[in-house]
Design a protein around this motif. Structure first.
Motif: not given
Ligand code: ZN
Length: 103
Positions: A54, A60, A62
């Protein structure tokens, strides 16, 4: 996530880890605590991998951003809150514990 989803997920993860714990005890000479420390170490290592994916600009998307200090305290508290006996629940003040190597 509903609390039913959370309960079912917790039960499934707990069962998988319990099976892993039993397998470790059966196939090694580890003490119960050593086997549990291995499981806790694996959880920490998975956190690191997820956090890194992240933080990576190509990782990622998200939207979750790791907060290393608070996230690790949350993981430690999840272990402590579930490990302590319910009839003498002790909430550890993790800030009062001197980390190994920094004493
Ligand atoms: Zn993500």
């Amino acid at each position: 996530m509903s609390s039913n989803d959370r309960d079912a997920t917790y039960a499934a993860i707990r069962a998988a880890m319990l099976a892993s714990y039993a397998g470790t005890l059966a196939s090694t000479h580890m003490s119960p605590l050593e086997a549990l420390e291995c499981i806790a170490a694996a959880v920490g290592s998975i956190y690191r991998e997820v956090a890194d994916s992240h933080l990576d600009p190509e990782g990622c998307t998200c939207g979750w951003r790791p907060n290393e200090v608070m996230d690790i305290v949350a993981l430690e508290q999840a272990i402590a809150a579930n490990a302590a006996r319910e009839d003498e629940m002790v909430y550890f003040d993790l800030r009062s514990i001197t980390p190994v190597g920094h004493g």
